[in-house]
Design an enzyme around this catalytic site. Structure first.
Site, PDB file in Angstrom:
ATOM      1  CB  CYS A 111      -1.039   0.615   1.042  1.00  0.00           C
ATOM      2  SG  CYS A 111      -1.865  -1.248   1.225  1.00  0.00           S
ATOM      3  CG  HIS A 251      -3.176   3.274   3.090  1.00  0.00           C
ATOM      4  ND1 HIS A 251      -3.975   2.979   1.869  1.00  0.00           N
ATOM      5  CD2 HIS A 251      -3.158   1.578   3.458  1.00  0.00           C
ATOM      6  CE1 HIS A 251      -3.795   1.641   1.792  1.00  0.00           C
ATOM      7  NE2 HIS A 251      -3.753   1.266   3.442  1.00  0.00           N
ATOM      8  CG  ASN A 281      -6.527  -0.756   2.148  1.00  0.00           C
ATOM      9  OD1 ASN A 281      -5.901  -0.288   1.435  1.00  0.00           O
ATOM     10  ND2 ASN A 281      -6.054  -1.839   2.993  1.00  0.00           N
TER      11      ASN A 281
HETATM   12  O1  UT7 Z   1      -3.475  -1.696   3.086  1.00  0.00           O
HETATM   13  C1  UT7 Z   1      -2.092  -1.529   4.867  1.00  0.00           C
HETATM   14  C2  UT7 Z   1      -1.514  -2.647   5.584  1.00  0.00           C
HETATM   15  N1  UT7 Z   1      -3.546  -3.711   6.185  1.00  0.00           N
HETATM   16  C3  UT7 Z   1      -3.747  -2.918   7.572  1.00  0.00           C
HETATM   17  O2  UT7 Z   1      -3.374  -1.846   8.169  1.00  0.00           O
HETATM   18  C4  UT7 Z   1      -5.141  -3.926   7.842  1.00  0.00           C
HETATM   19  C5  UT7 Z   1      -4.654  -3.078   9.788  1.00  0.00           C
HETATM   20  N2  UT7 Z   1      -6.211  -4.040  10.242  1.00  0.00           N
HETATM   21  C6  UT7 Z   1      -7.283  -3.875  10.591  1.00  0.00           C
HETATM   22  O3  UT7 Z   1      -7.390  -3.125  10.664  1.00  0.00           O
HETATM   23  C7  UT7 Z   1      -7.320  -5.072  12.516  1.00  0.00           C
HETATM   24  O4  UT7 Z   1      -6.953  -5.755  12.813  1.00  0.00           O
HETATM   25  C8  UT7 Z   1      -8.886  -5.693  10.874  1.00  0.00           C
HETATM   26  C9  UT7 Z   1     -10.245  -4.676  10.601  1.00  0.00           C
HETATM   27  C10 UT7 Z   1      -7.949  -6.226  10.015  1.00  0.00           C
HETATM   28  C11 UT7 Z   1     -10.346  -6.241  12.476  1.00  0.00           C
HETATM   29  O5  UT7 Z   1      -9.819  -5.643  13.785  1.00  0.00           O
HETATM   30  P1  UT7 Z   1      -9.359  -6.414  14.472  1.00  0.00           P
HETATM   31  O6  UT7 Z   1      -9.889  -5.337  16.023  1.00  0.00           O
HETATM   32  O7  UT7 Z   1      -8.251  -6.514  15.111  1.00  0.00           O
HETATM   33  O8  UT7 Z   1     -10.364  -7.891  14.715  1.00  0.00           O
HETATM   34  P2  UT7 Z   1      -9.381  -9.461  15.026  1.00  0.00           P
HETATM   35  O9  UT7 Z   1      -8.370  -9.406  14.033  1.00  0.00           O
HETATM   36  O10 UT7 Z   1      -8.874  -8.807  16.527  1.00  0.00           O
HETATM   37  O11 UT7 Z   1     -10.780  -9.724  15.565  1.00  0.00           O
HETATM   38  C12 UT7 Z   1     -12.030  -9.555  16.519  1.00  0.00           C
HETATM   39  C13 UT7 Z   1     -12.716 -10.445  16.693  1.00  0.00           C
HETATM   40  C14 UT7 Z   1     -12.764 -11.764  16.325  1.00  0.00           C
HETATM   41  O12 UT7 Z   1     -13.247 -12.927  17.340  1.00  0.00           O
HETATM   42  P3  UT7 Z   1     -13.024 -13.334  18.469  1.00  0.00           P
HETATM   43  O13 UT7 Z   1     -11.921 -14.425  18.394  1.00  0.00           O
HETATM   44  O14 UT7 Z   1     -13.002 -11.946  19.518  1.00  0.00           O
HETATM   45  O15 UT7 Z   1     -14.285 -14.057  18.566  1.00  0.00           O
HETATM   46  C15 UT7 Z   1     -12.798 -12.335  14.814  1.00  0.00           C
HETATM   47  O16 UT7 Z   1     -12.746 -13.662  13.911  1.00  0.00           O
HETATM   48  O17 UT7 Z   1     -13.891  -9.733  15.616  1.00  0.00           O
HETATM   49  C16 UT7 Z   1     -13.483 -10.998  14.441  1.00  0.00           C
HETATM   50  N3  UT7 Z   1     -14.006 -10.980  13.297  1.00  0.00           N
HETATM   51  C17 UT7 Z   1     -15.073 -10.410  12.482  1.00  0.00           C
HETATM   52  N4  UT7 Z   1     -16.405 -10.646  13.393  1.00  0.00           N
HETATM   53  C18 UT7 Z   1     -17.772 -10.183  12.294  1.00  0.00           C
HETATM   54  C19 UT7 Z   1     -12.580 -10.679  11.945  1.00  0.00           C
HETATM   55  N5  UT7 Z   1     -13.817 -10.007  10.964  1.00  0.00           N
HETATM   56  C20 UT7 Z   1     -14.866 -10.190  11.199  1.00  0.00           C
HETATM   57  C21 UT7 Z   1     -15.975  -9.738  10.450  1.00  0.00           C
HETATM   58  N6  UT7 Z   1     -17.232  -9.522  10.503  1.00  0.00           N
HETATM   59  N7  UT7 Z   1     -15.843  -9.367   9.303  1.00  0.00           N
END
Ligand code: UT7
Length: 324
Positions: A111, A251, A281
Site C-alpha cells: 500500500c 493511506h 482499502n
Molecule cells: O493496507 C495496509 C495494511 N493493512 C492494514 O493496515 C489492516 C490492519 N488491520 C486492521 O485494520 C484490523 O486488524 C482488522 C479490521 C483487519 C480487524 O480488526 P481487529 O479489531 O484487529 O479484529 P481482530 O482481527 O482482532 O478480530 C476480533 C474479532 C475476532 O473474533 P474473536 O476471536 O474475538 O471471537 C474475529 O474472528 O472479530 C472477529 N472478526 C469478525 N467479526 C465479524 C473478524 N472479522 C470479522 C468480520 N465480521 N468481518
C-alpha cells in the site's frame, strides 16, 4: 523540487455494500463500520484487469491536466496485483496509451507503493533522467480475495489513481520524504503462492494460497507505529511543525489507524482526510484518489502543507510532505 501537475482516478461502478457482505459471510454492517469505517467498496468486473483500471485513471489524469500522451516520458505503476507477473502492468498501460516513446516499470511496495513511486520519480526528475512522469497507483484486490474469509474479504476494494509529476517552477511541490522497509515481518501480509517460493499447483489453488493472507491485528499495531514514525520524520526533515499541516492524507486501511496517526502528529480530525467509507482499502490508489477529491472539492489551496503517509505489505512505510 518536483510537483504534481495533474490528478485523476477511476473506480469501477459496481458497489458492494456491507449489507451485501452480510449475505456472503458471517459478519455485520455494525462490525465492519465500527472496526474499519468501511460502508461500501467498488468491485471491478470479471473482464477487467489492474491495467484497465490504471489506463482509465491515466487517461482521466492526462485529460484533467490538459496533457497528451506525447507529453510524458515515463510511466510508473505501483501495484501489488499486477495483470501478469511479467510483463509489468506499466507496460500494459503503455500499450493502452499507445505511448511509443516512454519507459515503463512497476513498483511493488504494498500500500506504500504510491509514495515510493513519488520518491523514485523525484530522483529521476531532479537528475534529468525523466522530465514528466505519469505515476499510477492501481489495485484490483477483489480478484485475490478469499471470499470465505470474513477477516479479509470485508476490507478491500478496486480502484486506480494517478498523478503527473514534473519539476516545479515555483515554491510548490515535494518538500521532504521518508521511506523504510522491514522484510522480517513480510509473512503477516502476504500472497503466498504463485511466485518462485511456492509455485502454483493444484494444491496451492485448493488451499487458496493465491489469495491475500493477513494477520490483521498484528498488521494493525505495526501500521499505527510506523505511520506515526513516518509522519513525524518527514515533517522534521521538511523543518515544519504539526501546526503547519493543513491536510493529513493517510493511506486508508482502517479509520482507527487513521485516527491514531492523526493523534500522533496532534492534528484535529478536520485536518485528516477520510474516504475509506466509500472505497474500502484500495491500497496504492487511496492517496491519489484523496488528492484528486480534495482538489476537485476546492479544499486544497495554494500554499497548503499536505502530509501523505502510508504503510503496507513488505512491510514498507513512507511519508511525503508537500506544499500545494
Ligand atoms: O493496507 C495496509 C495494511 N493493512 C492494514 O493496515 C489492516 C490492519 N488491520 C486492521 O485494520 C484490523 O486488524 C482488522 C479490521 C483487519 C480487524 O480488526 P481487529 O479489531 O484487529 O479484529 P481482530 O482481527 O482482532 O478480530 C476480533 C474479532 C475476532 O473474533 P474473536 O476471536 O474475538 O471471537 C474475529 O474472528 O472479530 C472477529 N472478526 C469478525 N467479526 C465479524 C473478524 N472479522 C470479522 C468480520 N465480521 N468481518
Amino acid at each position: 523540487m518536483i510537483k504534481i501537475t495533474a490528478t485523476g482516478f477511476y473506480a469501477p461502478d459496481k458497489i458492494l455494500t456491507n449489507a451485501d457482505l452480510e449475505k456472503m459471510v458471517d459478519t455485520t454492517d455494525e462490525w465492519i463500520i465500527t472496526r474499519t469505517g468501511i460502508k461500501e467498496r467498488r468491485i471491478a468486473s470479471e473482464d477487467q484487469a489492474t491495467s484497465d483500471l490504471c489506463l482509465e485513471a491515466a487517461r482521466r489524469t492526462l485529460q484533467n491536466g490538459n496533457f497528451e500522451t506525447k507529453d510524458i516520458d515515463l510511466i510508473i505503476v505501483a501495484t501489488s496485483t499486477p495483470d501478469t507477473l511479467f510483463p509489468s502492468t506499466a507496460c500494459w498501460v503503455q500499450q493502452g496509451l499507445e505511448a511509443d516513446h516512454v519507459a515503463a516499470f512497476d513498483i511493488s511496495a504494498g500500500c506504500t507503493g504510491f509514495l515510493y513511486g513519488m520518491i523514485v520519480a523525484e530522483g529521476l526528475i531532479l537528475n534529468g533522467i525523466a522530465r514528466r512522469i505519469l505515476l499510477v497507483g492501481g489495485e484490483l484486490l477483489t480478484k485475490i480475495t478469499n471470499w470465505q474469509d470474513r477477516s479479509t474479504c470485508v476490507l478491500f476494494g478496486d480502484a486506480a489513481g494517478a498523478v503527473v509529476l514534473e519539476e516545479s517552477k515555483d515554491d510548490s511541490g515535494m518538500l521532504s520524504q521518508y521511506w523504510r522497509a522491514d522484510g522480517s515481518l513480510g509473512n503477516l501480509l502476504i500472497l503466498p503462492a504463485g511466485g518462485t517460493r511456492m509455485p502454483a499447483s493444484a494444491q496451492t489453488v485448493a488451499d487458496k494460497l493465491h489469495c491475500l493472507h493477513m494477520k490483521g491485528n498484528e498488521v494493525f499495531k505495526h501500521a499505527v507505529k510506523r505511520m506515526g514514525e513516518a509522519a513525524v520524520e518527514a515533517l522534521r526533515k521538511a523543518g515544519l511543525k504539526k501546526e503547519d499541516v493543513r491536510w493529513l492524507i493517510p493511506h486508508q486501511a482502517n479509520t482507527r489507524i487513521i485516527e491514531a496517526t492523526g493523534k500522533r502528529v496532534h492534528l484535529p480530525p478536520e485536518k485528516v482526510y477520510v474516504n475509506i467509507q466509500r472505497y474500502g482499502n484500495v491500497s496504492v490508489a487511496s492517496i491519489p484518489i484523496s488528492l484528486h477529491e480534495l482538489r476537485e472539492d476546492g479544499k486544497l489551496k495554494k500554499g497548503d502543507i499536505v502530509l501523505m503517509d502510508a504503510f503496507g505489505a513488505g512491510f514498507t512505510w513512507a511519508a511525503v510532505v508537500y506544499r500545494w
